[in-house]
Design an enzyme around this catalytic site. Structure first.
Site, PDB file in Angstrom:
ATOM      1  N   SER A 285       0.847  -1.190   0.000  1.00 32.91           N
ATOM      2  CA  SER A 285       0.000   0.000   0.000  1.00 32.91           C
ATOM      3  C   SER A 285       0.880   1.236   0.000  1.00 32.91           C
ATOM      4  O   SER A 285       1.974   1.230   0.577  1.00 32.91           O
ATOM      5  CB  SER A 285      -0.904   0.019   1.243  1.00 32.91           C
ATOM      6  OG  SER A 285      -1.612   1.242   1.319  1.00 32.91           O
TER       7      SER A 285
ATOM      8  N   TYR B 116      -1.974  -0.397  10.143  1.00 36.74           N
ATOM      9  CA  TYR B 116      -2.069  -0.788   8.730  1.00 36.74           C
ATOM     10  C   TYR B 116      -0.805  -0.365   7.985  1.00 36.74           C
ATOM     11  O   TYR B 116      -0.214  -1.149   7.241  1.00 36.74           O
ATOM     12  CB  TYR B 116      -3.307  -0.150   8.095  1.00 36.74           C
ATOM     13  CG  TYR B 116      -3.521  -0.548   6.656  1.00 36.74           C
ATOM     14  CD1 TYR B 116      -4.010  -1.811   6.334  1.00 36.74           C
ATOM     15  CD2 TYR B 116      -3.226   0.333   5.614  1.00 36.74           C
ATOM     16  CE1 TYR B 116      -4.202  -2.188   5.014  1.00 36.74           C
ATOM     17  CE2 TYR B 116      -3.414  -0.030   4.292  1.00 36.74           C
ATOM     18  CZ  TYR B 116      -3.903  -1.289   3.998  1.00 36.74           C
ATOM     19  OH  TYR B 116      -4.090  -1.673   2.683  1.00 36.74           O
TER      20      TYR B 116
END
Length: 266
Positions: A128, A141
């Site tokens: 990501s 995350y």
């Protein structure tokens, strides 16, 4: 013969888009889901839960038995998590790493012997753009995806002599159902972060809702597979999402932090 591609987390979102697109390009695609019988897709599905090693080994053994090889693995399965670090249950943090980090490693471990035997293979880890920076209320995350970026770099060097290539592709915001599947730390009434976290939670969901079509990611992954000399790092997202990584490299830490805090209204 068509290349055999295994894609984890292919029942929805980016994974489903990648699998569907590669299927139209005549790849032999195997998607995975914890409950494949509930999924209607044009490609083959096998049962696999990245947090359960035995299901990983069974799925890969099934594909090898049917196809005799696995050419490409796209480690796409993952889940989101939001919340202030102080308020987020530590067990939920561990659970996120079990899926986003250790689950990917277990899939890699299970497929490497076959790829070594073939003297060829490509492993694509979906990370990501959030993994390049610590984002407020998405710190866990960011950390799980950042850890996967670094492991990809290390693994690339370890397996290169066997003819195996390892890359990662970091998406920005895409219009998927990831927000629905996230673990959201509740906005606690007496939390010190009540106001700022609630505001940012709404902002995160808005970013996903207005994100790009996941088919953009599918086409990017297809290009990586078809590249003779793939890079180690790929970023797929809007200009400002990718430019934010450049800014982090060139700006002083405090200046970059101030930019992020202004963006998130902190």
């Amino acid at each position: 013969m068509s290349k055999v591609v295994l894609i984890t987390g292919a029942s929805s979102g980016i994974g489903k888009s990648i699998a569907t697109y590669l299927h139209t390009k005549n790849y032999k695609v195997y998607g995975t889901s914890r409950n494949p019988s509930t999924v209607e897709v044009p490609f083959s599905m096998v049962a696999l839960d990245v947090t359960k090693t035995e299901t990983i080994q069974q799925a890969i053994a099934t594909i090898i038995r049917q196809e005799g090889k696995i050419d490409v693995v796209v480690n796409n399965a993952g889940k989101g998590i939001t919340g202030p670090i102080e308020d987020t249950p530590t067990d939920e943090m561990r659970s996120n790493f079990e899926t986003n980090f250790f689950g990917v490693i277990e899939v890699i471990k299970a497929v490497l012997p076959q790829m070594r035997q073939q003297q060829s293979g490509l492993i694509i880890n979906t990370t990501s753009i959030a993994g390049y920076m610590g984002l407020p209320f998405r710190g866990i995350y960011s950390a799980s995806k950042g850890a996967l970026e670094l492991v990809t770099e290390a693994l690339s060097m370890e397996v290169k002599s066997f003819g195996i290539k390892v890359v990662n592709v970091a998406p920005g915001d895409f219009a998927t159902n990831i927000a629905a599947g996230r673990f959201h730390t509740p906005v606690y009434e007496h939390s010190a972060y009540k106001k700022t976290y609630a505001e940012n939670l709404a902002l995160m969901d808005a970013h996903v809702d207005s994100g790009r079509n996941p088919m953009v990611m599918a086409k990017a992954v297809c290009q990586i597979i078809e590249s003779n000399q793939p890079k180690i790092h790929y970023k797929v997202g809007a200009f400002m999402e990718k430019f934010s990584i450049v800014l982090k490299r060139i700006l002083p830490d405090k200046v970059y932090e101030k930019l992020l805090m202004n963006h998130y209204k902190l």
